[in-house]
Design a protein around this motif. Structure first.
Motif, PDB file in Angstrom:
ATOM      1  N   ALA A 153       0.838  -1.194   0.000  1.00 18.47           N
ATOM      2  CA  ALA A 153       0.000   0.000   0.000  1.00 18.47           C
ATOM      3  C   ALA A 153       0.876   1.248   0.000  1.00 18.47           C
ATOM      4  N   LEU A 154       1.945   1.192   0.789  1.00 20.90           N
ATOM      5  CA  LEU A 154       2.872   2.316   0.891  1.00 20.90           C
ATOM      6  C   LEU A 154       3.540   2.590  -0.454  1.00 20.90           C
ATOM      7  N   ALA A 155       3.981   1.524  -1.118  1.00 23.48           N
ATOM      8  CA  ALA A 155       4.661   1.686  -2.399  1.00 23.48           C
ATOM      9  C   ALA A 155       3.744   2.375  -3.411  1.00 23.48           C
ATOM     10  N   ARG A 156       2.450   2.018  -3.370  1.00 24.66           N
ATOM     11  CA  ARG A 156       1.517   2.648  -4.313  1.00 24.66           C
ATOM     12  C   ARG A 156       1.359   4.131  -3.987  1.00 24.66           C
ATOM     13  N   LEU A 157       1.310   4.466  -2.708  1.00 20.26           N
ATOM     14  CA  LEU A 157       1.198   5.879  -2.322  1.00 20.26           C
ATOM     15  C   LEU A 157       2.470   6.661  -2.668  1.00 20.26           C
ATOM     16  N   VAL A 158       3.628   6.008  -2.503  1.00 21.22           N
ATOM     17  CA  VAL A 158       4.897   6.676  -2.813  1.00 21.22           C
ATOM     18  C   VAL A 158       4.948   7.051  -4.289  1.00 21.22           C
ATOM     19  N   ARG A 159       4.515   6.109  -5.134  1.00 23.02           N
ATOM     20  CA  ARG A 159       4.511   6.388  -6.573  1.00 23.02           C
ATOM     21  C   ARG A 159       3.603   7.567  -6.892  1.00 23.02           C
ATOM     22  N   ALA A 160       2.575   7.760  -6.061  1.00 20.31           N
ATOM     23  CA  ALA A 160       1.602   8.825  -6.322  1.00 20.31           C
ATOM     24  C   ALA A 160       1.954  10.134  -5.606  1.00 20.31           C
ATOM     25  N   LEU A 161       3.109  10.187  -4.948  1.00 19.63           N
ATOM     26  CA  LEU A 161       3.510  11.431  -4.267  1.00 19.63           C
ATOM     27  C   LEU A 161       3.590  12.563  -5.284  1.00 19.63           C
ATOM     28  N   PRO A 162       2.996  13.724  -4.973  1.00 20.37           N
ATOM     29  CA  PRO A 162       2.985  14.824  -5.943  1.00 20.37           C
ATOM     30  C   PRO A 162       4.398  15.281  -6.318  1.00 20.37           C
ATOM     31  N   ASP A 163       4.613  15.545  -7.615  1.00 22.02           N
ATOM     32  CA  ASP A 163       5.921  15.978  -8.098  1.00 22.02           C
ATOM     33  C   ASP A 163       6.399  17.246  -7.404  1.00 22.02           C
ATOM     34  N   ASP A 164       5.483  18.204  -7.190  1.00 26.28           N
ATOM     35  CA  ASP A 164       5.945  19.480  -6.620  1.00 26.28           C
ATOM     36  C   ASP A 164       6.437  19.300  -5.188  1.00 26.28           C
ATOM     37  N   GLU A 165       5.817  18.353  -4.475  1.00 28.68           N
ATOM     38  CA  GLU A 165       6.273  18.072  -3.116  1.00 28.68           C
ATOM     39  C   GLU A 165       7.695  17.495  -3.148  1.00 28.68           C
ATOM     40  N   MET A 166       7.934  16.607  -4.107  1.00 34.58           N
ATOM     41  CA  MET A 166       9.262  15.987  -4.225  1.00 34.58           C
ATOM     42  C   MET A 166      10.302  16.991  -4.720  1.00 34.58           C
ATOM     43  N   ASP A 167       9.873  17.898  -5.617  1.00 32.01           N
ATOM     44  CA  ASP A 167      10.784  18.947  -6.079  1.00 32.01           C
ATOM     45  C   ASP A 167      11.208  19.824  -4.909  1.00 32.01           C
ATOM     46  N   ALA A 168      10.261  20.086  -3.993  1.00 32.18           N
ATOM     47  CA  ALA A 168      10.562  20.911  -2.818  1.00 32.18           C
ATOM     48  C   ALA A 168      11.612  20.227  -1.945  1.00 32.18           C
ATOM     49  N   VAL A 169      11.495  18.897  -1.813  1.00 30.69           N
ATOM     50  CA  VAL A 169      12.485  18.149  -1.041  1.00 30.69           C
ATOM     51  C   VAL A 169      13.840  18.210  -1.750  1.00 30.69           C
TER      52      VAL A 169
END
Lengths: 332, 332
Positions: free
Chosen positions: A274-290
């Motif tokens: 379940a976690l892996a599916r949510l990770v794949r769906a993490l918003p790009d802008d949130e990851m860009d911020a990281v």
């Protein structure tokens, strides 16, 4: 008769259909599994043996000998051959076909191959689900066989009641091929192709390694059994070693602990999936911020956990197919 | 001067100390990392190259040649040698020591070995943290090298900007050794020991495999570069191939996507680590209920997620060491 009833009654075609259904991840596959687990024998007596070893170690031949041994004792045996790496060639599957042909006429033997692809909840969880179905169907022995000795293989066979690690002389770096993690899951070491040069040395090396890692003098060490699977030599001794291990488990709390470990493992695999599916769906802008240092991985991790908890899944992503709540819809 | 300031100023001993601190998982290690990430260069220009291949493929020698190539271009280069399997012998570490001695006098080269043990959040997350520190310190190139081609290695090197998969002729089953997953992460294939028998055949086989897997005719395929690392042959061509790959990434959205992928990966590793700790702490009676069919894995999984969300951790288990909230305590 429902599929579930036919499965519990030992209908062979029902078993194959049930496995396909459960593997597909469809909601009524999950429902079937849940009902079978609830209504199946509470004190299951299935013996799960895991077999792992490098390609070319003669693992499949050895498993074939173990199948023979089970049948000689009039025990029904299921083999789940798992390949976490899915090589490009159909080698493994071809080998399975040969075996399947050999046991085709024997209703006491069931062989199933599983590849890595297409298991949303992870291959380890899927393997345990198939084991549960074989158990419900009344199999006495289940052998989980994996190709290789990596992380994925350890995860899959490490949950067996008795795990065999198969080594052969002359495989490159010998005992160095036994990685950490693999050593820890071995209940019995098998030195196969024991008629080849270097077998005695390999046995010595494994023993030295075990002594070195022993918690103290007089500690119980996993036995090392020499076999020549192609000729059936040493197989009786191996069966004795497996029986002895299981008897030791049963004498203490060991067997219950192994089953508890399997349950723990399956729960973990479900949440990881379940976690892996949510990770794949993490918003790009949130990851860009990281990535740019405007946020931190820890902050994003906290947010991800909140999302997991809120079951606020992105479109097209479901946490567990067939939630406990919709068991009512399971009457088909 | 604080450790952070010294690190950002390029102090070498500060780097070694910072890595040790972060690897220890201590709260102020996490704090340091967070501040370095916030205050470090927003648009980092570090180039991360991942190198993976089976033991004996000459990977370390190749990495050494890449270090030389970076130094010739006056670029500072860090090498993170990761061993997810921790073999019993000290072979890998010994090899590293030889390399470390060679580059010892050059402040433009930093080499660090990491083993699997002792990384609560997972080795992949720890590797990315070390890469972040090297980046903050001002390194131009970072090479992540892993031993082997398994799942763990794919996870670690797959997040690089450019991933090299090193193959050698005569390694058993040749191209079949390239497992699914490994193939997908390769940006450049290296056929090392290209002066050995079977090199031409291996190149052909890899090409055939790539053609087979290509999404369509005319699709871009990863280049295959032949090297003899021990003599330095083919290394210039390899550097050209790496540069070309990075230029292609930069031309599109590729580099940002790679960095986004690294962030995603690190977030996932953090949550997985927290999850693994909670799974180990799952109550035995709850798991016994699952094993006996009185509960289901799905129900237990739901409960586990609730626990993760409530941060209701069992004694001795912390979700993330050094939570964002306690950043105030970071003034030491």
């Amino acid at each position: 008769m429902s599929l579930e009833e036919r499965l519990l009654a030992g209908d062979e075609r029902a078993l194959a259909r049930a496995i396909t259904l459960v593997e597909s991840g469809a909601p009524h596959g999950k429902d079937l599994l849940r009902r079978v687990r609830r209504e199946g024998p509470l004190a299951s007596s299935v013996r799960v043996v895991g077999v792992t070893g490098a390609p070319g170690s003669g693992k499949s031949t050895l498993v074939d000998r173990l199948v023979e041994a089970s049948r000689r004792r009039d025990r029904r045996v299921g083999v789940v051959a798992v390949d976490p790496s899915s090589p490009f060639t159909g080698g493994a599957i071809l080998g399975d076909r040969v075996r399947m042909t050999r046991w085709h006429a024997d209703p006491g033997v069931f062989i199933r191959s599983m590849a890595a692809r297409g298991h949303l909840g992870g291959l380890a969880a899927a393997t345990l689900q198939v084991v549960a179905l074989l158990d419900a169907h009344g199999f006495d022995d289940v052998i989980i066989e994996t190709v290789g000795v990596g992380q994925g293989e350890v995860e899959i066979v490490g949950v067996a009641d008795c795990t065999l690690v198969v080594l052969t002389p002359g495989q490159g770096d010998g005992v160095q091929a036994v990685k950490a993690g693999v050593m820890e899951i071995a209940d019995v070491f098998v030195v196969n192709k024991a008629d080849h040069d270097g077998a005695a040395r390999l046995v010595r090396d494994v023993r030295a390694m075990l002594d070195l890692a022993a918690p103290g003098p007089g500690a119980f060490l996993p036995p090392i059994v020499e076999t020549v699977a192609s000729e059936g030599r040493g197989v009786d001794e191996l069966v004795v070693a497996i029986d002895a291990h299981l008897a030791r488990l049963e004498a203490g709390d060991g067997l219950a602990a192994k089953r508890r470990g399997r349950a723990r493992h399956e729960v973990a695999a479900l949440v990881s999936g379940a976690l892996a599916r949510l990770v794949r769906a993490l918003p790009d802008d949130e990851m860009d911020a990281v990535a740019a240092g405007r946020s931190t991985p820890e902050t994003a991790a906290e947010r991800l956990i909140d999302r997991l908890a809120a079951r606020s899944e992105p479109a097209g992503v479901t946490l567990f197919e067939g939630q406990p709540d919709d068991a009512d819809g399971a009457s088909r």
